[in-house]
Scaffold this motif. Structure first.
Motif, PDB file in Angstrom:
ATOM      1  N   LEU A  76      43.327  37.195  41.824  1.00 45.30           N
ATOM      2  CA  LEU A  76      44.672  37.759  41.736  1.00 45.30           C
ATOM      3  C   LEU A  76      45.580  37.176  42.819  1.00 45.30           C
ATOM      4  O   LEU A  76      46.761  36.894  42.582  1.00 45.30           O
ATOM      5  CB  LEU A  76      44.609  39.288  41.865  1.00 45.30           C
ATOM      6  CG  LEU A  76      43.884  40.012  40.724  1.00 45.30           C
ATOM      7  CD1 LEU A  76      43.768  41.507  41.020  1.00 45.30           C
ATOM      8  CD2 LEU A  76      44.603  39.791  39.395  1.00 45.30           C
ATOM      9  N   MET A  77      45.017  36.995  44.018  1.00 45.95           N
ATOM     10  CA  MET A  77      45.766  36.340  45.090  1.00 45.95           C
ATOM     11  C   MET A  77      46.171  34.934  44.671  1.00 45.95           C
ATOM     12  O   MET A  77      47.325  34.510  44.853  1.00 45.95           O
ATOM     13  CB  MET A  77      44.903  36.252  46.360  1.00 45.95           C
ATOM     14  CG  MET A  77      44.676  37.548  47.079  1.00 45.95           C
ATOM     15  SD  MET A  77      43.643  37.246  48.542  1.00 45.95           S
ATOM     16  CE  MET A  77      43.633  38.881  49.286  1.00 45.95           C
ATOM     17  N   ALA A  78      45.207  34.216  44.116  1.00 47.21           N
ATOM     18  CA  ALA A  78      45.446  32.837  43.705  1.00 47.21           C
ATOM     19  C   ALA A  78      46.528  32.754  42.643  1.00 47.21           C
ATOM     20  O   ALA A  78      47.397  31.867  42.692  1.00 47.21           O
ATOM     21  CB  ALA A  78      44.153  32.209  43.185  1.00 47.21           C
ATOM     22  N   LEU A  79      46.502  33.679  41.693  1.00 44.33           N
ATOM     23  CA  LEU A  79      47.486  33.668  40.609  1.00 44.33           C
ATOM     24  C   LEU A  79      48.898  33.848  41.158  1.00 44.33           C
ATOM     25  O   LEU A  79      49.829  33.131  40.748  1.00 44.33           O
ATOM     26  CB  LEU A  79      47.166  34.770  39.598  1.00 44.33           C
ATOM     27  CG  LEU A  79      48.111  34.877  38.388  1.00 44.33           C
ATOM     28  CD1 LEU A  79      48.166  33.566  37.629  1.00 44.33           C
ATOM     29  CD2 LEU A  79      47.663  36.015  37.463  1.00 44.33           C
ATOM     30  N   LEU A  80      49.068  34.777  42.088  1.00 44.44           N
ATOM     31  CA  LEU A  80      50.389  34.986  42.675  1.00 44.44           C
ATOM     32  C   LEU A  80      50.835  33.755  43.462  1.00 44.44           C
ATOM     33  O   LEU A  80      51.956  33.259  43.285  1.00 44.44           O
ATOM     34  CB  LEU A  80      50.366  36.218  43.590  1.00 44.44           C
ATOM     35  CG  LEU A  80      51.663  36.484  44.363  1.00 44.44           C
ATOM     36  CD1 LEU A  80      52.833  36.700  43.406  1.00 44.44           C
ATOM     37  CD2 LEU A  80      51.517  37.680  45.292  1.00 44.44           C
ATOM     38  N   LEU A  81      49.954  33.238  44.315  1.00 48.10           N
ATOM     39  CA  LEU A  81      50.331  32.113  45.167  1.00 48.10           C
ATOM     40  C   LEU A  81      50.599  30.842  44.364  1.00 48.10           C
ATOM     41  O   LEU A  81      51.538  30.097  44.656  1.00 48.10           O
ATOM     42  CB  LEU A  81      49.236  31.867  46.211  1.00 48.10           C
ATOM     43  CG  LEU A  81      49.043  32.996  47.232  1.00 48.10           C
ATOM     44  CD1 LEU A  81      47.847  32.707  48.121  1.00 48.10           C
ATOM     45  CD2 LEU A  81      50.297  33.199  48.067  1.00 48.10           C
ATOM     46  N   ILE A 259      45.965  31.700  32.350  1.00 50.52           N
ATOM     47  CA  ILE A 259      44.816  31.318  31.520  1.00 50.52           C
ATOM     48  C   ILE A 259      43.830  30.481  32.321  1.00 50.52           C
ATOM     49  O   ILE A 259      42.621  30.744  32.337  1.00 50.52           O
ATOM     50  CB  ILE A 259      45.290  30.541  30.272  1.00 50.52           C
ATOM     51  CG1 ILE A 259      46.145  31.444  29.371  1.00 50.52           C
ATOM     52  CG2 ILE A 259      44.087  30.006  29.479  1.00 50.52           C
ATOM     53  CD1 ILE A 259      46.841  30.708  28.243  1.00 50.52           C
ATOM     54  N   ALA A 260      44.339  29.461  33.030  1.00 52.90           N
ATOM     55  CA  ALA A 260      43.464  28.526  33.752  1.00 52.90           C
ATOM     56  C   ALA A 260      42.706  29.225  34.876  1.00 52.90           C
ATOM     57  O   ALA A 260      41.491  29.022  35.043  1.00 52.90           O
ATOM     58  CB  ALA A 260      44.289  27.366  34.306  1.00 52.90           C
ATOM     59  N   LEU A 261      43.388  30.055  35.655  1.00 55.62           N
ATOM     60  CA  LEU A 261      42.733  30.707  36.792  1.00 55.62           C
ATOM     61  C   LEU A 261      41.776  31.798  36.347  1.00 55.62           C
ATOM     62  O   LEU A 261      40.775  32.057  37.024  1.00 55.62           O
ATOM     63  CB  LEU A 261      43.779  31.263  37.755  1.00 55.62           C
ATOM     64  CG  LEU A 261      44.648  30.210  38.452  1.00 55.62           C
ATOM     65  CD1 LEU A 261      45.580  30.867  39.464  1.00 55.62           C
ATOM     66  CD2 LEU A 261      43.804  29.150  39.135  1.00 55.62           C
ATOM     67  N   ASN A 262      42.047  32.444  35.231  1.00 56.35           N
ATOM     68  CA  ASN A 262      41.083  33.416  34.710  1.00 56.35           C
ATOM     69  C   ASN A 262      39.816  32.739  34.206  1.00 56.35           C
ATOM     70  O   ASN A 262      38.716  33.283  34.330  1.00 56.35           O
ATOM     71  CB  ASN A 262      41.718  34.255  33.596  1.00 56.35           C
ATOM     72  CG  ASN A 262      42.552  35.405  34.146  1.00 56.35           C
ATOM     73  OD1 ASN A 262      42.139  36.070  35.097  1.00 56.35           O
ATOM     74  ND2 ASN A 262      43.725  35.619  33.581  1.00 56.35           N
ATOM     75  N   LEU A 263      39.952  31.533  33.649  1.00 61.56           N
ATOM     76  CA  LEU A 263      38.766  30.759  33.271  1.00 61.56           C
ATOM     77  C   LEU A 263      37.958  30.392  34.512  1.00 61.56           C
ATOM     78  O   LEU A 263      36.717  30.464  34.503  1.00 61.56           O
ATOM     79  CB  LEU A 263      39.188  29.488  32.516  1.00 61.56           C
ATOM     80  CG  LEU A 263      39.731  29.689  31.097  1.00 61.56           C
ATOM     81  CD1 LEU A 263      40.244  28.366  30.533  1.00 61.56           C
ATOM     82  CD2 LEU A 263      38.653  30.263  30.182  1.00 61.56           C
ATOM     83  N   ALA A 264      38.651  30.011  35.578  1.00 61.77           N
ATOM     84  CA  ALA A 264      37.960  29.689  36.831  1.00 61.77           C
ATOM     85  C   ALA A 264      37.252  30.921  37.390  1.00 61.77           C
ATOM     86  O   ALA A 264      36.128  30.831  37.901  1.00 61.77           O
ATOM     87  CB  ALA A 264      38.960  29.148  37.849  1.00 61.77           C
ATOM     88  N   PHE A 265      37.900  32.091  37.284  1.00 60.29           N
ATOM     89  CA  PHE A 265      37.271  33.335  37.742  1.00 60.29           C
ATOM     90  C   PHE A 265      35.990  33.618  36.963  1.00 60.29           C
ATOM     91  O   PHE A 265      34.969  34.016  37.543  1.00 60.29           O
ATOM     92  CB  PHE A 265      38.252  34.501  37.578  1.00 60.29           C
ATOM     93  CG  PHE A 265      37.595  35.844  37.649  1.00 60.29           C
ATOM     94  CD1 PHE A 265      37.106  36.330  38.855  1.00 60.29           C
ATOM     95  CD2 PHE A 265      37.446  36.625  36.508  1.00 60.29           C
ATOM     96  CE1 PHE A 265      36.485  37.582  38.914  1.00 60.29           C
ATOM     97  CE2 PHE A 265      36.832  37.862  36.566  1.00 60.29           C
ATOM     98  CZ  PHE A 265      36.346  38.340  37.773  1.00 60.29           C
ATOM     99  N   LEU A 266      36.023  33.410  35.645  1.00 56.95           N
ATOM    100  CA  LEU A 266      34.839  33.652  34.819  1.00 56.95           C
ATOM    101  C   LEU A 266      33.690  32.733  35.214  1.00 56.95           C
ATOM    102  O   LEU A 266      32.525  33.149  35.224  1.00 56.95           O
ATOM    103  CB  LEU A 266      35.193  33.477  33.339  1.00 56.95           C
ATOM    104  CG  LEU A 266      36.133  34.539  32.754  1.00 56.95           C
ATOM    105  CD1 LEU A 266      36.499  34.192  31.308  1.00 56.95           C
ATOM    106  CD2 LEU A 266      35.520  35.933  32.830  1.00 56.95           C
TER     107      LEU A 266
END
Length: 480
Positions: A76-81, A259-266
């Protein structure tokens, strides 16, 4: 510097700048939307690089599912930044390095450049070592030769960029698919208890050792070089420079990032869950090395295929991450120094900055200490975050330069809260680590050097925080 060179010095990634034209597509069509997709996937590979593997494996094997919430928080931090980085690049046509150069005095910019290079070197160290480990696991190639082999990435990147940024993005997305598919298969075989997995999203730190791993996870997730990278990559899209055009670009780039960062989280969650299911539940809390995990997976899962997929995914992660790390090196060098040299030579220099430390590490410390160094490299990255995040927040909050696209007070609050959390965690970790070192060490010279560096970095961070309030308007970056 000629007028042509001076013009290109102010263009981020000039060889692919605005090379993807989004203005020719019909409004609202899928082709127009997809034309914006790509930069965040290039950024996301840094969120699933081999450095993440080391911290995720250590976290999962030692503490089970209990640090899953740290991964989610980091995401979530990454998505905002990353959305703030995209906003800076889209609205101002500046990457973070260029904006810093226009804002801060030369000595401060020089220090920020040095810190950015150190963060890229730490990132590349993890990526080069990770890819070399993958090659060793799969083929038996000695680690030192695997590290030297990664210099060929430079020529692969040159070849891919000749085909344009879209082909390069497609190649990286293909590697991401390989990584994701490998862990889907392994998790299917491991069959974790979903109720226990869900419990890992309840916040809590089991102890001091878990705090060190947690900060490593944050450092591996939110990385300084990604902030520079994203603010430049969004400028590869040619957009309509109208209020409506900029709004659409911001909207579609946020979708791309989500989309991209949620894939990375998974992927990261998959690594940690795999380690928790296969090793922690079996009492193997000592599995903190990638090689250990590879060797134990066949027995734990009853399949050699799982171990092979693990190594293939590791190679794919290292390969994709080294490509984006090299591009980040180009952005930092050009943005801070306005230094434009032959693209091949520039990328060879960036690659050597990573390879030389990796070779030294292997020769001096041996192959057995590689994984602890991978984790340390991620903690080192976490220490650099404040120097990249603080200027970024100032830039996107400034109404003089961002106009109506300056971020709202609530977003500013969240961004500063994230920064405060990161700096607090880092300060806690550094104080604990230094207190242990000062207790055990008798070297006054080493202690003095450490204190000087710590004081210098703290002073620099304080200066960056206070600069906009003390000197706003004296340089063009904050008020223009």
């Amino acid at each position: 510097m000629s007028r042509h060179d001076e013009h290109h010095a102010h263009i981020s990634l000039s060889d692919v700048h605005q090379s993807v034209d989004t203005t020719t597509r019909k409004p609202g069509t899928w082709r127009k939307i997809l034309a914006f997709f790509g930069p965040a996937y290039m950024v996301s590979v840094g969120y699933m690089d081999p450095g993440n593997w080391a911290t995720d494996l250590a976290g999962g094997s030692q503490f089970g599912y209990s640090l899953l919430w740290v991964l989610l928080m980091s995401n979530l931090m990454a998505l905002l930044l990353q959305s703030l980085c995209a906003r800076l690049g889209i609205v101002r046509n500046r990457d973070l390095a260029q904006a810093n150069r226009e804002t801060y005095p030369k000595p401060v910019n020089f220090m920020l450049w040095v810190l950015a290079e150190i963060s890229i070197a730490a990132t590349d160290l993890a990526e080069v070592l990770g890819m070399a480990i993958g090659l060793q696991l799969l083929t038996g190639l000695p680690l030192i030769y695997g590290v030297l082999f990664t210099v060929l990435d430079t020529f692969l990147l040159m070849w891919l960029q000749r085909w344009g940024i879209r082909k390069l993005e497609a190649f990286v997305i293909g590697l991401i698919f390989i990584i994701g598919a490998a862990f889907v298969v392994q998790l299917f075989v491991a069959a974790p208890d979903l109720k226990e997995v869900a419990g890992g999203f309840v916040p809590g730190i089991p102890g001091q050792a878990a705090l060190y791993i947690a900060i490593g996870i944050i450092g591996a997730t939110v990385m300084p070089h990604n902030l520079y990278l994203h603010s430049a990559l969004v400028q590869t899209r040619k957009i309509e420079r109208t209020e409506q055009g900029i709004k659409k670009a911001l909207k579609f780039n946020f979708m791309d990032s989500a989309i991209a960062l949620n894939l990375a989280f998974l992927v990261n969650a998959g690594i940690l869950i795999l380690a928790a299911t296969v090793f922690h539940k079996a009492g193997r809390t000592d599995v903190v090395e990638i090689q250990q995990a590879y060797e134990l997976l066949p027995a734990a899962l009853g399949s050699k295929l799982a171990a092979s997929l693990f190594a293939i995914a590791l190679i794919a992660a290292g390969q994709s991450s080294t490509i984006t790390g090299t591009i980040a090196g180009q952005i930092v060098m050009e943005g801070y120094l306005h230094l434009r040299i032959n693209p091949l030579l520039r990328r060879l220099i960036t690659r050597l900055i990573a390879i030389i430390p990796a070779v030294i590490v292997i020769l001096v410390y041996g192959e057995k200490n590689v994984d602890s160094l991978l984790i340390f490299s991620q903690v080192l990255l976490s220490l650099q975050l404040g120097f990249a995040i603080i200027p970024l927040i100032y830039f996107v909050s400034n109404k003089q330069t961002m106009g109506q696209f300056a971020i709202k007070p609530f977003i500013q609050f969240l961004a500063w809260l994230i920064t405060a959390i990161l700096i607090f965690l880092n300060a806690s970790m550094v104080i604990n680590q230094l207190s242990d070192y000062f207790t055990e060490s008798n070297s006054w010279l080493a202690k003095t050097v450490i204190l000087i560096i710590a004081t210098g970095l703290s002073t620099l961070l304080l200066y960056i925080i206070l600069y906009p309030f003390l000197f706003a308007g004296k340089r063009g970056g904050l008020k223009q």
